[in-house]
Enzyme design. Structure first.
Site, PDB file in Angstrom:
ATOM      1  N   HIS A 110       3.285 -40.812  14.869  1.00 36.57           N
ATOM      2  CA  HIS A 110       3.181 -41.852  15.903  1.00 36.57           C
ATOM      3  C   HIS A 110       3.082 -43.197  15.180  1.00 36.57           C
ATOM      4  O   HIS A 110       2.038 -43.551  14.637  1.00 36.57           O
ATOM      5  CB  HIS A 110       1.906 -41.580  16.733  1.00 36.57           C
ATOM      6  N   CYS A 128       5.066 -48.271  20.673  1.00 37.94           N
ATOM      7  CA  CYS A 128       5.031 -47.333  19.549  1.00 37.94           C
ATOM      8  C   CYS A 128       6.100 -46.258  19.751  1.00 37.94           C
ATOM      9  O   CYS A 128       6.617 -46.085  20.847  1.00 37.94           O
ATOM     10  CB  CYS A 128       3.685 -46.629  19.461  1.00 37.94           C
ATOM     11  N   THR A 142       1.221 -36.390  21.613  1.00 35.66           N
ATOM     12  CA  THR A 142       0.742 -37.748  21.386  1.00 35.66           C
ATOM     13  C   THR A 142       0.786 -38.475  22.724  1.00 35.66           C
ATOM     14  O   THR A 142       1.726 -38.325  23.496  1.00 35.66           O
ATOM     15  CB  THR A 142       1.515 -38.476  20.265  1.00 35.66           C
TER      16      THR A 142
END
Lengths: 206, 161
Positions: free
Chosen positions: B47, B30, B24
């Site tokens: 995520h 995040c 990711t």
């Protein structure tokens, strides 16, 4: 209340026009500041998913410098000014008579020059659309970050993404001495403010 | 690289088995949560963007820590994963901009970290390793063959979790 993806083409046209006036004023401000010929491209209004929006501006791991200002009052949203080395060097050459080879060479002086340029452009943009539409907008103090585009663009997505899986970007690019450089000025309004703005302009078709 | 890398987008989740890898990109505030069952070499990555799901059931559950983590574990269990064997590693939760005056932008990363820890504690899963906070974006890679997680960031050394 209308969602981003429910906006009609007329409403999008109006937003593009607002973006055009804002970007035009920012270009004029930059041109006066730098004593350089600054052009702009026709602003685009885009409603994209989070991953697509990051891909559109260059991909998640691309390193950029970003100046961010949050807007409040009658327009809640975020303005983000994204730049790459080609644009930064065109500016630093003029202000500090120097060039840098990589982002690592940005010192305190260079950073404060770039923040100030971003601040002036964002302020001119907002003051133009505020005059045009009669809405009152407050701006935060600008903050800058040099990092991966994905991390930088996730900030407005997180801030505005509570009720939506999409983001609206009203974006304009600048040309320095007729050359296209990476320099994107983005306005990202929240859904509520967007409805308020369109209603105030008498174009919201509910 | 010859092995396949599966990309986990924002507010997205994927699972795979060795020798595949999950990646990711550019986690800002995040958080990327890696879950790994070493016995069967099953890896899952989610995520998340925000701490708590207040949108209700018709939303994307992987956008939120409190709904994304249980949904990932459930998916892994369907593929034979066992919760008590799962090893967890997390990265992200940064503060990308120092915005004044203190707005929600400033501390969303921190709130995400807290929500992720709470959701994992509720599932009885301990965090083995973490790389969270500070002010830069992280790309997170999870190798389903070994369970090793690698964090890549701008201007810093690669970190193996």
């Amino acid at each position: 209340m209308k969602k981003y993806e429910e906006m009609s083409s007329l409403e999008i046209d109006v937003l593009r026009e607002i973006g055009s006036i804002g970007t035009g004023n920012a270009a004029t401000a930059l041109s006066q500041m730098m004593n350089k010929k600054i052009g702009m491209t026709m602003p685009e209004v885009q409603i994209l998913g989070f991953n697509e929006a990051i891909a559109k501006f260059g991909g998640p791991e691309m390193i950029v410098s970003g100046v961010l200002v949050t807007t409040s009052g009658e327009l809640n949203g975020i303005m983000l000014y994204l730049q790459q080395l080609d644009f930064i060097n065109a500016m630093l050459e003029e202000v500090l008579v120097e060039k840098i080879e990589s982002f690592e060479q940005l010192g305190e002086l260079e950073v404060s020059a770039l923040v100030e340029i971003g601040n002036i452009m964002i302020s001119s943009y907002i003051s133009a659309i505020s005059k045009l539409t009669g809405i009152h907008v407050k701006l935060s103090v600008p903050a800058m970050s040099v990092n991966m585009l994905g991390g930088i663009m996730s900030v407005p997505m997180v801030e505005l993404g509570h009720q939506t899986d999409k983001i609206m970007t009203i974006s304009g690019k600048f040309l320095v001495d007729d050359k296209e450089v990476y320099s994107n000025l983005l306005l990202m309004p929240d859904v509520g403010s967007l409805n308020y703005l369109l209603k105030k302009l008498g174009v919201l078709n509910e | 690289m010859s092995e396949k890398q599966l990309v986990v987008g924002i507010a997205d989740m994927k699972i795979c088995r060795g020798p595949q890898k999950l990646i990711t990109y550019a986690l800002g505030s995040c958080i990327g949560i890696c879950l790994y069952d070493p016995m069967i070499r099953l890896a899952g990555m989610v995520h998340i963007m925000l701490p708590n799901n207040m949108e209700g059931s018709n939303s994307n559950v992987f956008k939120y820590a409190d709904t994304g983590i249980p949904a990932t574990i459930k998916k892994m269990e369907i593929f034979g994963g066992v919760k008590s064997r799962m090893v967890c590693k997390i990265a992200g939760g940064a503060r990308m901009f120092e915005v004044q005056p203190n707005s929600s932008i400033g501390n969303i990363g921190q709130r995400n970290v807290e929500a992720v820890k709470k959701a994992l504690a509720k599932e009885g899963i301990r965090i083995a390793k973490e790389d969270v906070g500070l002010n830069y974006a992280r790309t997170l890679l999870l190798d389903a063959e070994t369970g090793a997680a690698v964090v890549r960031s701008f201007g810093r050394k690669e970190l193996v979790l």
